[in-house]
Design an enzyme around this catalytic site. Structure first.
Site, PDB file in Angstrom:
ATOM      1  N   PHE A 166       0.047   9.952  -7.386  1.00 46.50           N
ATOM      2  CA  PHE A 166       0.060   8.533  -7.040  1.00 46.50           C
ATOM      3  C   PHE A 166      -0.649   7.762  -8.120  1.00 46.50           C
ATOM      4  CE2 PHE A 166      -0.232  10.515  -2.635  1.00 46.50           C
ATOM      5  CZ  PHE A 166       1.118  10.779  -2.630  1.00 46.50           C
ATOM      6  N   TRP A 213       2.189   1.725  -3.440  1.00 42.44           N
ATOM      7  CA  TRP A 213       1.122   2.210  -4.335  1.00 42.44           C
ATOM      8  C   TRP A 213       1.113   3.736  -4.355  1.00 42.44           C
ATOM      9  CZ3 TRP A 213      -3.144   5.323  -3.458  1.00 42.44           C
ATOM     10  CH2 TRP A 213      -4.081   5.395  -4.498  1.00 42.44           C
ATOM     11  N   HIS A 214       1.435   4.322  -3.217  1.00 46.24           N
ATOM     12  CA  HIS A 214       1.411   5.784  -3.132  1.00 46.24           C
ATOM     13  C   HIS A 214       2.546   6.435  -3.897  1.00 46.24           C
ATOM     14  CE1 HIS A 214      -1.440   5.085   0.171  1.00 46.24           C
ATOM     15  NE2 HIS A 214      -1.877   6.299  -0.119  1.00 46.24           N
ATOM     16  N   GLY A 215       3.617   5.721  -4.120  1.00 47.15           N
ATOM     17  CA  GLY A 215       4.704   6.332  -4.866  1.00 47.15           C
ATOM     18  C   GLY A 215       5.900   5.417  -4.940  1.00 47.15           C
ATOM     19  N   MET A 256       0.848  -1.192   0.000  1.00 48.47           N
ATOM     20  CA  MET A 256       0.000   0.000   0.000  1.00 48.47           C
ATOM     21  C   MET A 256       0.887   1.246   0.000  1.00 48.47           C
ATOM     22  SD  MET A 256      -3.471   0.697   1.793  1.00 48.47           S
ATOM     23  CE  MET A 256      -3.495   1.367   3.418  1.00 48.47           C
TER      24      MET A 256
END
Lengths: 375, 490
Positions: free
Chosen positions: B490, B344-346, B341
């Site tokens: 993102f 996923w943000h960066g 997770m």
């Protein structure tokens, strides 16, 4: 029905509120200078010899004027608004830079760069840019070190639009290079113009064109839309005054020095002093209004002056002068209230023309010490 | 197109008007076409990437359903769509990061070989629309949803402009059914939608965009110069910025959909008022949290995904409750899920640190809950007093320039001597403090909103009028596309 009434009320009240916010007001910079104070920038045959920001157009003019006059060695006056502001300016009066310039020696000319609330990091960047990119032959640097401005740090895009997205960086051998280059790297705003800044989020997208067009149309055809910058300024000034009123802050409230910021500025000062002896440097403590209690912790201020004096002592090409008490109280003025109450307050930064005359004389005498080789 | 812009307002008004005027079939075509225009206003050249991802899942979902008796083939088809969608994500989002890491390893081992790539532009919203198309195919594979054969309807779901670039991440069942049932116009849609849009714009252009310069300046300063108070202040300020920014986006998205009679699930619910991390993850980016739970965490933890629970808004927090300390597979699933997770943000290790920070917080919380002697301390207020600052501190890796800075900043928190100084202007601390107080007050006020509604009509109308007048004025004054929404990257 209720929704209709609500919408109508919101529209009417919003319109009234926006009209109120959009009333004419002085530019933010004039507000900061104060009610009695005006800016003065010297020119020579229409070429500016005194700038208060790094903007392409003015800088081109500044440099081309210098070249037209024969690219003579320069004694560069750095400063903050004290340099360009005159309290109760009258016709025919000018600032100390102009006074000194009138008596320039034939083989050297005076130029000035004074940026409001300039940190020493900004002064360093300005000097380095003029030396490296501008090719200006700086032979002498006149550098006031303002105690207030040790609280500042960073390179502001509003005063250095020329450096936005430029490749100019400080050399790695400088103490301040990491910190200052970080700031320079961050100057990514797409332009100096407010509209350009406002469109930063849609740069290089298809939307940029439509946004620009819509904004132009609305600004041209709807006065309220065109006044939004004024409204923002008024809101921020209100917040600033509200804060000062709530916390009882006025012009005489003691401003604390922030140690880390002071250290960063002292690093920048050391880098500037590192230009000596190739560049002669006069470091001076600028005049301070002392007929009333200044907004400093005076014992800390004395220590700072001593620190500065020690830093300059015995170094080739560097002179130090303490001009703190140079301008008597009678030559100082008042400024806008810092709070919501409508009462002018003491101005501790900007003095009248007479103060500029005194500073002209004191600086000339200090500069003569270079000729006399007097330490 | 970004919401905080004139272009969007001039786009939204005709789209909503036409939407209600046009007959049903054209209405769906309008949504699909309008969404493509909306996306194209960012960069037209990336439209094919989004359409490709959508078309692939459209056909694969139909194929999976057609061959539902053949689970092996279904699995292969599902694997196919995962490879394609995650492949797109890896190429555009992670390849540069991977090559950078590869080069560092090569450098470390003294190997001369390098894998250098030119800069790759990240298509806007790719993390969101690929997650939507993936969940659609998985739902069809699991038998939780039927494939949609009407491409316009399906395409409108994937590309629906209010949620296209930053969520909420919607499940097919949440949107397609609403579009299919042809919402009829109700007057209440308009005020409700406008209120949400106004509130969202207020959060974005008035609050988030004015906090941003302060946060940017803070994180430009070298991490080594921070005092411990500075670290807390920086964490709180960025915590508020990202919350106002992202919650603002979600409010606008929900409001826009509402103008067209489509209801989106809530994506934020006063997360900083949470009394535990479990609750925090039921209140922060709820759609991502529940997506991760249904499609990653539960499979990794070896738990069967129940049809009636799919898409439920419990978020990750709900299932974390079931992870008993010492339960190896679930603990491993917890940490792995959160690392993913984070990524996923960066594409940066800082986001992995952020994910691990949260998984550790959740794990320790579970551990604390299992200790009997701590029971008396487990009150909502104490829970909030612990959760709020720790959740805020979690934003440090999210915003720090690199992992090194992250740990330098964290180490300051643990150094008592670092609490004795400060390096920012006094205003910075004041703003952080005021935002904390005002956000808490806003939550308390919201808790009393039902009671306020029972006050005399003219009082409620006056309060509402004042509130929306202030919002209208401030949005008018501050509406500028000076920055994109943080979650766009993102």
């Amino acid at each position: 029905m209720r929704f209709g009434i609500g919408i109508l009320l919101v529209v009417l009240l919003s319109y009234g509120g926006l009209q109120f916010l959009g009333r004419e007001m002085r530019a933010a910079e004039d507000f900061a200078l104060g009610i009695e104070t005006s800016s003065y920038f010297a020119r020579d045959s229409n070429y500016p010899i005194h700038l208060n920001r790094f903007r392409q157009l003015e800088m081109d003019s500044f440099l081309s004027g210098w070249r037209r006059r024969g690219s003579k060695p320069v004694q560069l006056f750095l400063g903050n608004s004290q340099t360009h502001a005159i309290n109760q300016l009258k016709p025919g009066q000018c600032n100390y830079v102009e006074l000194i310039r009138k008596r320039d020696e034939p083989d050297m000319e005076s130029m000035a760069l004074s940026i409001p609330n300039a940190s020493l990091q900004e002064m360093l960047v300005a000097t380095q840019w003029l030396l490296v990119e501008g090719g200006v032959k700086i032979e002498r640097l006149i550098l006031p070190v303002f105690y207030d401005d040790l609280r500042e740090s960073g390179i502001r895009d509003s005063y250095f639009p020329l450096l936005i997205n430029s490749k100019f960086r400080l050399g790695e051998n400088m103490r301040s290079s990491v910190a200052v280059n970080n700031y320079l790297n961050a100057l990514q705003t797409p332009g100096e113009d407010q509209t350009e800044k406002d469109l930063a989020g849609v740069r290089k997208t298809t939307q940029e064109k439509s946004e620009r067009w819509l904004n132009e149309q609305l600004s041209e055809n709807w006065a309220l839309w065109a006044k939004r910058e004024t409204m923002r300024g008024r809101l921020f000034i209100f917040l600033y005054q509200l804060r000062n009123t709530v916390f009882g802050i006025d012009a005489q409230t003691v401003r604390k020095i922030i140690p880390e910021r002071k250290a960063a500025n002292m690093d920048a000062l050391e880098d500037l002093l590192g230009l000596a002896p190739q560049v002669q440097i006069l470091v001076y403590i600028p005049p301070l209004r002392t007929d009333v209690q200044p907004p400093y912790d005076m014992s800390a201020y004395e220590l700072f002056k001593q620190e500065l004096k020690t830093k300059c002592a015995g170094r080739e090409g560097i002179r130090f002068a303490d001009l703190q008490d140079l301008v008597p109280g009678v030559y100082w003025g008042v400024k806008d209230p810092t709070g919501l109450q409508n009462k002018p307050e003491y101005d501790f930064m900007h003095f009248r023309f007479e103060g500029h005359q005194l500073l002209d004389s004191a600086l000339r005498s200090s500069l003569n010490r270079f000729k006399d080789n007097d330490l | 197109m970004i919401f905080n812009s004139l272009t969007f307002l001039f786009f939204l008004i005709p789209v909503v008007l036409l939407y209600w005027i046009l007959p049903y079939k054209l209405r769906i075509a309008l949504l699909f076409g309008g969404s493509l225009v909306f996306y194209g206003f960012w960069r037209w050249e990336f439209l094919p990437v989004m359409l490709f991802s959508s078309v692939v899942d459209y056909f694969i979902a139909i194929a999976i359903h057609r061959h539902r008796a053949d689970r092996a083939l279904g699995k292969k088809l599902l694997l196919g769509t995962l490879v394609i969608n995650l492949g797109l994500l890896v190429y555009f989002k992670y390849l540069f990061f991977l090559s950078g890491n590869f080069n560092q390893i090569m450098e470390f081992t003294g190997t001369a070989f390098r894998f250098d790539l030119p800069a790759i532009i990240l298509p806007l919203g790719i993390s969101f629309y690929t997650f939507q198309t993936i969940s659609y195919s998985i739902d069809v594979y699991r038998g939780h949803a039927l494939p949609e054969r009407d491409f316009l309807l399906y395409g409108s779901y994937v590309t629906f402009f209010p949620q296209l670039v930053a969520g909420p991440i919607l499940r097919a069942g949440e949107v397609i059914e609403q579009l299919r049932t042809r919402p009829t116009f109700k007057m209440e849609f308009i005020p409700s939608g406008l209120k949400r849009i106004g509130y969202g714009l207020f959060l974005k252009v008035v609050l988030a965009d004015n906090i941003a310069p302060m946060v940017d300046e803070i994180f430009l300063t070298g991490a080594h110069t921070f005092s411990a108070i500075d670290v807390w202040t920086a964490a709180f300020l960025f915590g508020f910025q990202i919350y106002f920014d992202f919650a603002g986006y979600s409010h606008i998205a929900i409001g826009c959909a509402l103008l067209m009679g489509i209801r989106f699930p809530e994506n934020f619910n006063f997360p900083y008022a949470s009394r535990s991390f479990k609750v925090f993850w039921k209140r922060w980016h709820i759609s991502l949290s529940s997506w991760i739970r249904d499609y990653l965490y539960l499979p990794l933890a070896g738990k069967k995904v129940r049809f009636d629970k799919v898409g439920s808004r419990g978020g990750l927090g709900e299932n974390v409750e079931q992870v008993q300390p010492g339960n190896g597979r679930k603990t491993y699933a917890l940490f792995l899920t959160w690392s993913i997770m984070g990524l996923w943000h960066g594409a940066n290790w800082t986001f992995v640190v952020w994910g691990l920070y949260h998984s550790l917080a959740v794990y320790l919380e579970r551990l604390a809950h299992s200790l009997r002697f701590l029971k008396p301390l487990q009150t909502p207020v104490i829970g909030w007093l612990i959760t709020f600052p720790i959740a805020m501190l979690g934003w440090i890796p999210f915003r720090a320039l690199n992992v090194h800075d992250t740990f330098v900043l964290f180490s300051k928190i643990l150094t008592p001597a670092a609490y004795l100084s400060y390096t920012f202007r006094e205003n910075t601390y004041l703003v952080a403090f005021l935002l904390t107080v005002l956000t808490t007050l806003a939550f308390l006020l919201d808790s009393y909103s039902e009671r306020i509604k029972s006050w005399p009509g003219w009082v409620v109308l006056s309060l509402q009028t004042l509130k929306y007048t202030a919002i209208s004025i401030l949005v008018f004054v501050f509406l500028r596309p000076i920055s994109q929404f943080i979650y766009f990257q993102f």
